[in-house]
Design an enzyme around this catalytic site. Sequence first.
Site, short mmCIF file in Angstrom:
data_model
loop_
_atom_site.label_atom_id
_atom_site.label_comp_id
_atom_site.label_asym_id
_atom_site.label_seq_id
_atom_site.Cartn_x
_atom_site.Cartn_y
_atom_site.Cartn_z
N LYS A 619 0.83 -1.21 0.00
CA LYS A 619 0.00 0.00 0.00
C LYS A 619 0.86 1.26 0.00
O LYS A 619 0.68 2.16 -0.82
CB LYS A 619 -0.92 -0.02 1.23
CG LYS A 619 -1.98 1.05 1.23
CD LYS A 619 -2.86 0.97 2.48
CE LYS A 619 -3.92 -0.11 2.33
NZ LYS A 619 -4.84 -0.16 3.50
N GLU A 691 11.50 7.40 -5.30
CA GLU A 691 11.74 8.35 -6.37
C GLU A 691 11.54 7.78 -7.77
O GLU A 691 11.43 8.52 -8.73
CB GLU A 691 13.17 8.91 -6.25
CG GLU A 691 13.39 9.66 -4.96
CD GLU A 691 14.85 9.94 -4.67
OE1 GLU A 691 15.16 11.07 -4.27
OE2 GLU A 691 15.68 9.05 -4.84
#
Lengths: 734, 169
Positions: A619, A691
Amino acid sequence: MTAFHKMDEPDHRNRLDAMVQGVLGTGMDRPDGPEKVTGSATYAHDGQVAGMLHGVMVRATIAKGRLEHIDAQAVEALPGVRAVLHGDRFLRNPAQGTANEAPVQGSRDIAYLGQPVALVVADRFEQARHGAQSVTLRYSEESASVAPDAETAEVPDKKQSSAGDLAAAMDRAAFCVDAVYTTPGHNSAAMEPHAAIAAWEGDLLTVRASCQMLKYNVNELADALGVDPEHVRILSPFVGGGFGSKLGISPETVAAALAARALGQPVAVALSRQQVFEATMRRSETRQHIRLAADAEGRLTGIGHEALVSNLEGEDFSEPVTQATPFLYRGENRLIGHRISRVNRTCAGSVRAPGEAVGVTALEIAMDELATAAGIDPVDLRRRNIPERDPGEDRPFSSHMLRAALDDGAAAFGWENRPQGGARQGDWLAGCGMSSASRVNMIGKSSARVTLHPDGTALVETDMTDIGTGTYAILNQIAAEMLGLPPARVKVRLGDSDLPKSAGSGGSWGASSAGSSVFLACERIRQDIAERCGCDEGTLTLKDGMAIADNRARPLAQVLAGAPLQAEGEIDKGKTSEAVRQATFGAFFAEVAVNAVTGETRLRRMHGSFAAGRILNAKTARSQCLGGMTFGIGMALTEELIHDPRDGHIVNHDLAEYHLPVNADVPQLSVNLLEERDPWANPMQAKGIGELGICGAGACIVNAIHDATGIRVRHLPATLDKLLEGLDRLDDLG
Amino acid sequence: MQTKLTINGKSHNLNADTRTTLLDALRNHLGMTGTKKGCDHGQCGACTVIVNGRRINSCLTLACMHDGNEVTTIEGLGTVDDLSPLQRAFVAHDGFQCGYCTPGQICSATAMLEEIKAGWPSHVSADLNAEIALSDAEIAERMSGNLCRCAAYPNIVEAIRTVAQGGRT
Ligand code: FES
Ligand code: FES
């Protein structure tokens, strides 16, 4: 008892796969969720203390020069104002990530417009703000360089490299691309403005601040103040977003500490949103010259990537634009160039995925141009150019998941059956685009302490931070999995510099580094339990608070016999970070509609498939990808720092003028996380994912705009004005 | 200046500077730091609270303008042990990451669902007079005053949709 491990060898044991609690990798809710949704999570400026004064920073209004005079007396006479502070210890700009020492200091020499030069402290915030607005500053002004300039830019030797002969490869190429791309400056724009509340007790300083890397921040703050780091404690239990902007200590924290010491009372300083734009970090604008040479089958024979970026004088950081270019695609003839221009603009530093965020994005637009030139499907073009080994340094990849991500993403998006590019529906032109994602993978030295209590609960402690990344969740899950405990029985304490020192949050290395240290501590505790059970750690099963060995199950309470077990784990990077190329990979797909009349682009759907080793929480990992992809949407369509050409100041220094994507700009993005274990990364076989979602994301949208309109945008963001002219032409063609 | 405020059902006598915003009154005078400051200029929605039933940016209004008003803040919607349905849904759907915009998002969503019930149309409503269909586009449009740099938008929409449809999480 410390379990230390240096990553010198790959770890193929996949120990976490042998655990049976079944919580690691699941999409467990964040344990810190209830505090966040009720407003009880305490961010820096929420930890208000009795007798607290308020400080507001004063900014320089010239780009370069010397501050000759501050009329402190007049301001100090205003109601409620306690002091006007300035001086040699004020920070010119924040410290760069992992600097570990103070950045350039002193409020006399002005290097950019917006530089904090003084602090006004008052009983009340409104009084301090009025005081700060009333300060008169007198300067001797010098002429400033406010625009990056390729001619006078520095050309650092270490940042140039080449192999083969790119010019010859371009001459021989069946297809080539030779173009210049630009990306504007960006701001992290974390929703929590930088803030600090400083309080001294004797010579001991405690600061509640919004920091990403406490181990380094303590040293930076101590150095800035000229005090012993042992006397400095930073608390950052909750950080309202960082994205690189809170890697190093920043001006308000030092100012708050100085003021609190001078006045003998706690002082709170929060930057205004405008000050966040001006006085924290920007991502440098980039100019990127990209050359691609390919043979008749679209196989790359040459890649050139030369970048121009900027920063203040005296700053080491330089946006590593070409970071992924040496290894992303094949090609014998390669050239990397890097120049840095010294400018009087807000300091440039890390903004989410420094380097790849803008570098892979430009490269992936160029790859789309090559696909068009060669008449090859863009997904296929990438498939044909996946290198066997890291071509830049001729070493193996630790794992390479680009092909898997391309295949998975294309299938999930329905790439084969995508709508025809340029199909017109009313005023809207539809188009689809794709791009690859890649980001280097790292770990840093990191420690954590784990205590298993006789009542069957565990405590994980480290100075690691959770900046929204899910640290509270994943460290809980790692400990719960290793020690066989339900997550509700595990507590995680973070964000206190008195706790064991972690790598901190930055460069996507937090989960791997801090997670591994927790893994190692738990492994040591498991060894202890195994010894007590008379078995080997490898054959010990821990589940639901029971220790199971040799077909005998005993409650942990019995094994511990009333005394806690405690261990520290410490990981450090080793030979595996050099022996192989470690990177994460992914693929983005987008469908846009461009309004043929207004030039407005609407993102209709976007998909990302990503591989980052073991996924620790499905999640929170997905949420990190959503966040990265949305940064990509902003980069493609709206985000742009605009500098005044006269004095370099950021014109759009607030959230009304610097356009972050809002809810209506973002459709229901879809994300697939691919199954992977990377033994070279760390003992968890996990890699950073924070990222990856931005590295190349903007390109799939810009490429989709090309598919829809035939207009190639090389200067981001793809705002309406850049499309209108081309759309007029389309209309003329009718 | 003396101002009487009812906050989360409790009455408060505030004595603050006339320049004090409702946001700073809550945070700096009344010790309720659940409401966040993201911009202080009405540009981000982090400071959203509900005043007399309507969502507003508490940074854009002075406390002394609210004498006698009823204010609901995030602290009044639920507690860690007793979350409101929206709070529960935000946790279940990961409708946040750093959590800084979250109190504002949840106050905003709470009032927004009432606006839909009351039939207020939005920019994306197909028919200004019909009952509002609670599509993802309606939710996204109406929640666009609340920025989230962590970009939990898809999850925020899911969380709100689930609650609006009466789903339990
Ligand atoms: S703080 Fe009020 S809208 Fe941003
Ligand atoms: S959760 Fe971080 S800004 Fe929304």
